[in-house]
Write a protein that holds these residues in place. Structure first.
Motif, PDB file in Angstrom:
ATOM      1  N   ARG A  72       0.800  -1.224   0.000  1.00 17.51           N
ATOM      2  CA  ARG A  72       0.000   0.000   0.000  1.00 17.51           C
ATOM      3  C   ARG A  72       0.833   1.274   0.000  1.00 17.51           C
ATOM      4  N   MET A  73       1.973   1.263   0.668  1.00 18.34           N
ATOM      5  CA  MET A  73       2.810   2.462   0.689  1.00 18.34           C
ATOM      6  C   MET A  73       3.266   2.834  -0.716  1.00 18.34           C
ATOM      7  N   GLN A  74       3.713   1.843  -1.487  1.00 19.65           N
ATOM      8  CA  GLN A  74       4.158   2.112  -2.851  1.00 19.65           C
ATOM      9  C   GLN A  74       2.998   2.588  -3.718  1.00 19.65           C
ATOM     10  N   LEU A  75       1.827   2.007  -3.527  1.00 19.41           N
ATOM     11  CA  LEU A  75       0.663   2.440  -4.299  1.00 19.41           C
ATOM     12  C   LEU A  75       0.268   3.873  -3.942  1.00 19.41           C
ATOM     13  N   ARG A  76       0.391   4.225  -2.674  1.00 21.77           N
ATOM     14  CA  ARG A  76       0.088   5.610  -2.284  1.00 21.77           C
ATOM     15  C   ARG A  76       1.062   6.582  -2.939  1.00 21.77           C
ATOM     16  N   ARG A  77       2.312   6.183  -3.021  1.00 22.50           N
ATOM     17  CA  ARG A  77       3.292   7.044  -3.687  1.00 22.50           C
ATOM     18  C   ARG A  77       2.990   7.166  -5.175  1.00 22.50           C
ATOM     19  N   MET A  78       2.591   6.049  -5.793  1.00 26.35           N
ATOM     20  CA  MET A  78       2.194   6.105  -7.202  1.00 26.35           C
ATOM     21  C   MET A  78       0.984   7.007  -7.380  1.00 26.35           C
ATOM     22  N   ALA A  79       0.047   6.914  -6.443  1.00 27.35           N
ATOM     23  CA  ALA A  79      -1.153   7.752  -6.518  1.00 27.35           C
ATOM     24  C   ALA A  79      -0.789   9.227  -6.385  1.00 27.35           C
ATOM     25  N   ASP A  80       0.133   9.536  -5.475  1.00 25.96           N
ATOM     26  CA  ASP A  80       0.554  10.934  -5.308  1.00 25.96           C
ATOM     27  C   ASP A  80       1.139  11.488  -6.603  1.00 25.96           C
ATOM     28  N   ALA A  81       1.988  10.692  -7.250  1.00 33.58           N
ATOM     29  CA  ALA A  81       2.606  11.147  -8.495  1.00 33.58           C
ATOM     30  C   ALA A  81       1.566  11.301  -9.602  1.00 33.58           C
ATOM     31  N   SER A  82       0.674  10.330  -9.709  1.00 37.91           N
ATOM     32  CA  SER A  82      -0.328  10.375 -10.776  1.00 37.91           C
ATOM     33  C   SER A  82      -1.296  11.538 -10.583  1.00 37.91           C
ATOM     34  N   LEU A  83      -1.721  11.767  -9.350  1.00 35.13           N
ATOM     35  CA  LEU A  83      -2.654  12.864  -9.098  1.00 35.13           C
ATOM     36  C   LEU A  83      -1.984  14.219  -9.287  1.00 35.13           C
ATOM     37  N   ALA A  84      -0.704  14.310  -8.953  1.00 39.01           N
ATOM     38  CA  ALA A  84       0.013  15.558  -9.207  1.00 39.01           C
ATOM     39  C   ALA A  84       0.072  15.847 -10.704  1.00 39.01           C
ATOM     40  N   LEU A  85       0.239  14.796 -11.507  1.00 32.76           N
ATOM     41  CA  LEU A  85       0.221  14.969 -12.959  1.00 32.76           C
ATOM     42  C   LEU A  85      -1.166  15.373 -13.438  1.00 32.76           C
ATOM     43  N   ALA A  86      -2.184  14.648 -12.977  1.00 30.85           N
ATOM     44  CA  ALA A  86      -3.547  14.918 -13.440  1.00 30.85           C
ATOM     45  C   ALA A  86      -4.015  16.313 -13.055  1.00 30.85           C
ATOM     46  N   GLU A  87      -3.565  16.801 -11.906  1.00 30.02           N
ATOM     47  CA  GLU A  87      -3.990  18.116 -11.423  1.00 30.02           C
ATOM     48  C   GLU A  87      -3.005  19.219 -11.787  1.00 30.02           C
ATOM     49  N   ARG A  88      -2.049  18.912 -12.654  1.00 27.59           N
ATOM     50  CA  ARG A  88      -1.086  19.885 -13.174  1.00 27.59           C
ATOM     51  C   ARG A  88      -0.322  20.573 -12.044  1.00 27.59           C
ATOM     52  N   ARG A  89       0.265  19.775 -11.148  1.00 28.38           N
ATOM     53  CA  ARG A  89       1.056  20.324 -10.044  1.00 28.38           C
ATOM     54  C   ARG A  89       2.508  19.883 -10.226  1.00 28.38           C
ATOM     55  N   PRO A  90       3.282  20.631 -11.008  1.00 23.08           N
ATOM     56  CA  PRO A  90       4.632  20.177 -11.369  1.00 23.08           C
ATOM     57  C   PRO A  90       5.571  19.995 -10.181  1.00 23.08           C
ATOM     58  N   ASP A  91       5.530  20.897  -9.202  1.00 23.96           N
ATOM     59  CA  ASP A  91       6.439  20.767  -8.059  1.00 23.96           C
ATOM     60  C   ASP A  91       6.123  19.508  -7.250  1.00 23.96           C
ATOM     61  N   ASP A  92       4.828  19.262  -7.028  1.00 19.90           N
ATOM     62  CA  ASP A  92       4.434  18.052  -6.302  1.00 19.90           C
ATOM     63  C   ASP A  92       4.768  16.798  -7.102  1.00 19.90           C
ATOM     64  N   LEU A  93       4.642  16.884  -8.423  1.00 16.98           N
ATOM     65  CA  LEU A  93       4.975  15.734  -9.268  1.00 16.98           C
ATOM     66  C   LEU A  93       6.451  15.384  -9.136  1.00 16.98           C
ATOM     67  N   LYS A  94       7.300  16.389  -9.170  1.00 12.74           N
ATOM     68  CA  LYS A  94       8.742  16.151  -9.046  1.00 12.74           C
ATOM     69  C   LYS A  94       9.062  15.451  -7.724  1.00 12.74           C
ATOM     70  N   GLU A  95       8.495  15.938  -6.627  1.00  9.17           N
ATOM     71  CA  GLU A  95       8.755  15.334  -5.319  1.00  9.17           C
ATOM     72  C   GLU A  95       8.203  13.908  -5.249  1.00  9.17           C
ATOM     73  N   ALA A  96       7.002  13.705  -5.793  1.00  9.30           N
ATOM     74  CA  ALA A  96       6.385  12.380  -5.720  1.00  9.30           C
ATOM     75  C   ALA A  96       7.172  11.359  -6.535  1.00  9.30           C
ATOM     76  N   VAL A  97       7.654  11.758  -7.702  1.00  8.67           N
ATOM     77  CA  VAL A  97       8.436  10.836  -8.533  1.00  8.67           C
ATOM     78  C   VAL A  97       9.753  10.489  -7.843  1.00  8.67           C
ATOM     79  N   GLU A  98      10.362  11.465  -7.197  1.00  5.93           N
ATOM     80  CA  GLU A  98      11.606  11.195  -6.474  1.00  5.93           C
ATOM     81  C   GLU A  98      11.365  10.237  -5.308  1.00  5.93           C
ATOM     82  N   ARG A  99      10.213  10.365  -4.638  1.00  3.80           N
ATOM     83  CA  ARG A  99       9.899   9.433  -3.549  1.00  3.80           C
ATOM     84  C   ARG A  99       9.705   8.015  -4.066  1.00  3.80           C
TER      85      ARG A  99
END
Length: 203
Positions: A72-99
């Motif tokens: 579940r932890m890995q899926l939550r991280r994937m969800a964070d990255a995907s939602l940052a992309l879908a909601e056009r949040r580039p800074d959050d996307l960068k952090e989520a992908v690094e995590r």
């Protein structure tokens, strides 16, 4: 030690399953039962690529609910990255992908996502943000036409120039459209190659 080894084996098996599932259609993923959480996570990532944040969030919620606790932890991280992309949040996307332990998007990709957020804000955005998006599109179109007109006029100078505004704008529009088409084609090729490399690294 035995438990840690088992967890690593399970994680590797989940990664291999996800790599196999990525080749399936959305309908086939919906019908998947053996690796349900992985299938739903892929559907969530695909929805994010379409900038459909609502669908992406729903898929990941179902994926997390269907997953085993250690996944579940890995899926939550994937969800964070995907939602940052879908909601056009580039800074959050960068952090989520690094995590996630992956290479972050390039500066140009983040800039394009930021621009996308200005032009087409997420669905919950207010009227002012949507109006700003329309205005941004109009300004960009005017700027591109001006650049195209300038290039056409510059190219026509060795041939005597003399292009009218109407014909210059038309030729400028065609020139800009051709350049954007080539850039879009090259960008899609690079994106496909990056996805192929990511799948190869995952296996």
């Amino acid at each position: 030690m035995a438990k840690q080894r088992q967890i690593r084996i399970e994680q590797r098996g989940a990664a291999e399953a996800m790599a196999r599932l990525e080749g399936l259609s959305d309908e086939e993923l919906e019908a998947e039962t053996k690796f349900k959480s992985a299938a739903l996570a892929i559907l969530g990532a695909r929805a994010a690529e379409r900038y459909d944040a609502k669908a992406s969030r729903s898929y990941f919620q179902r994926a997390i609910a269907a997953a085993r606790p250690q996944e579940r932890m890995q899926l939550r991280r994937m969800a964070d990255a995907s939602l940052a992309l879908a909601e056009r949040r580039p800074d959050d996307l960068k952090e989520a992908v690094e995590r996630l332990g992956q290479a972050p998007p390039s500066g140009r990709q983040l800039l394009l996502l930021r621009l996308m957020g200005l032009i087409a804000p997420p669905s919950p955005a207010g009227v002012l943000l949507r109006a700003r998006g329309v205005l941004t599109v109009l300004v960009l179109v005017a700027a591109l036409l001006a650049v195209g007109l300038g290039l056409v006029e510059l190219i026509s100078l060795p041939f005597g120039g003399g292009l009218g505004i109407g014909s210059g704008l038309l030729l400028g529009f065609l020139l800009v459209a051709a350049v954007l088409g080539v850039l879009g084609f090259v960008g899609r090729r690079r994106q496909a190659a990056a996805k192929a490399r990511a799948r190869a690294d995952g296996t």
